[in-house]
Design a protein around this motif. Structure first.
Motif, short mmCIF file in Angstrom:
data_model
loop_
_atom_site.label_atom_id
_atom_site.label_comp_id
_atom_site.label_asym_id
_atom_site.label_seq_id
_atom_site.Cartn_x
_atom_site.Cartn_y
_atom_site.Cartn_z
N THR A 109 -12.23 7.82 2.47
CA THR A 109 -13.04 6.88 3.25
C THR A 109 -13.43 7.40 4.63
OG1 THR A 109 -10.93 5.85 3.89
CG2 THR A 109 -12.12 4.86 2.05
N GLU A 136 -10.11 5.97 -13.00
CA GLU A 136 -10.99 7.04 -12.52
C GLU A 136 -10.19 8.09 -11.77
OE1 GLU A 136 -15.20 7.87 -10.18
OE2 GLU A 136 -14.44 5.81 -10.29
N ASN A 174 -2.42 0.98 -2.93
CA ASN A 174 -3.65 1.69 -2.60
C ASN A 174 -3.39 2.95 -1.76
OD1 ASN A 174 -4.98 -0.41 -3.85
ND2 ASN A 174 -5.57 -1.43 -1.95
N HIS A 227 -3.39 -1.05 -10.98
CA HIS A 227 -4.30 -1.92 -10.22
C HIS A 227 -4.72 -1.30 -8.89
CE1 HIS A 227 -0.26 -3.02 -8.65
NE2 HIS A 227 -0.90 -3.05 -7.50
N GLY A 239 -9.66 6.08 -2.33
CA GLY A 239 -10.94 6.47 -1.77
C GLY A 239 -10.77 7.42 -0.60
N LYS A 256 -6.37 0.99 -5.83
CA LYS A 256 -7.66 1.56 -5.45
C LYS A 256 -7.40 2.79 -4.60
CE LYS A 256 -10.32 -1.68 -7.20
NZ LYS A 256 -11.24 -1.40 -8.34
N ARG A 285 -16.74 5.97 -1.32
CA ARG A 285 -16.64 4.86 -2.27
C ARG A 285 -15.22 4.76 -2.82
NH1 ARG A 285 -16.41 5.83 -7.71
NH2 ARG A 285 -17.05 7.88 -8.50
N LEU A 286 -14.83 3.53 -3.14
CA LEU A 286 -13.52 3.29 -3.71
C LEU A 286 -13.58 3.43 -5.22
CD1 LEU A 286 -12.31 0.21 -1.61
CD2 LEU A 286 -12.25 2.66 -1.04
N PHE A 287 -12.46 3.82 -5.81
CA PHE A 287 -12.38 3.93 -7.27
C PHE A 287 -11.00 3.50 -7.72
CE2 PHE A 287 -11.86 8.02 -5.16
CZ PHE A 287 -10.64 8.49 -5.63
N GLY A 288 -10.93 3.11 -8.98
CA GLY A 288 -9.70 2.58 -9.53
C GLY A 288 -8.79 3.64 -10.10
N SER A 345 0.83 -1.20 0.00
CA SER A 345 0.00 0.00 0.00
C SER A 345 0.86 1.25 0.00
CB SER A 345 -0.91 0.03 1.23
OG SER A 345 -1.77 -1.09 1.25
#
Length: 247
Positions: A135, A173, A109, A129, A133, A131, A167-170, A60
């Motif tokens: 959060t 995005e 991430n 790859h 967010g 993610k 919400r999580l996004f890739g 991460s």
């Protein structure tokens, strides 16, 4: 010198600042916040450093605020909460105002404060790859101290697409939202970062610093009053029943 981060500089003057709490997904503890502030000051004062790359150890980039540190704020009195929130805000501002280019190399991430860390970079490149967010609202808090940097990077309209929903996004995005300059396969990340580093080595360091300062002056104002507003907003959320339950 540091326990939670690594700062290394090569012979070209390229410094690599690595978040080094891999087992905790590089979540920001009180100790890490303090060490990042100290590292930013050290980098600012070192004329040999031309460019800085910010990255993370392990899978991460940064999972945001350490839950243990946040639980400490739940148990603290109001004065202590303000002190801790200010330390976080000052760390972000120290990185944002570095007089050197800051290039983010997101190898994994980024959540919550990790998105804020990406947003203080002049350029952020991520693996395709990952993610991301914001959060905080899942925990009953808000992206307060990181807010000015996130909105400066994304603009209000795009920020509102992800600022409140958790919400999580890739990666793609994140590129579309403006958080990442581009997303690349993991085996191409070093090459992509190097392509951002090299041009600066042919520039006048003083001119680079002055140009970065001018860009900040012309962009959204992130001054003491804005920072104080975000600190107050964060502390107010820390004091709610939602935060106590969520954290």
């Amino acid at each position: 010198m540091f326990n939670t981060i690594i700062l290394e500089t090569d012979t070209r003057g390229v410094a690599t600042l690595t978040l080094n709490r891999a087992l905790k997904h590089n979540a920001m503890s009180g100790e890490m916040i303090g060490e990042l502030t100290a590292a930013a000051r050290q980098i600012s004062d070192d004329d040999a450093i031309r460019v800085v790359v910010l990255t993370g150890a392990g899978k991460s980039f940064c999972a945001g605020g350490d839950l243990g540190w946040m639980r400490q704020q739940m148990a603290a009195d109001s004065a202590t909460r303000f002190v801790e929130a200010r330390k976080l805000a000052e760390m972000l501002q120290a990185l944002n105002t570095l007089p050197k280019p800051l290039i983010g190399a997101l190898q994994g991430n980024a959540f919550g404060g990790g998105v804020g860390m990406a947003s203080v970079c002049d350029v952020a490149i991520g693996v395709d790859h990952l993610k991301m967010g914001l959060t905080e609202t899942k925990l009953g808090i808000i992206p307060a101290t990181i807010g000015p940097y996130v909105i400066a990077r994304m603009g209000e309209a795009k920020a509102r697409q992800v600022f409140m929903s958790s919400r999580l996004f890739g990666a793609q995005e994140a590129v579309n939202l403006g958080l990442l300059a581009r997303a690349v396969p993991a085996d191409q990340l070093d090459e992509a970062v190097e392509a951002e580093v090299v041009p600066y080595l042919n520039c006048a360091p003083g001119a680079v610093a002055a140009a970065k300062q001018l860009a900040r002056d012309l962009g959204p104002k992130i001054d003491d009053s804005v920072i104080d507003h975000t600190i107050k907003a964060l502390v107010e959320r820390w004091q709610t029943e939602e935060a106590a339950e969520g954290i």
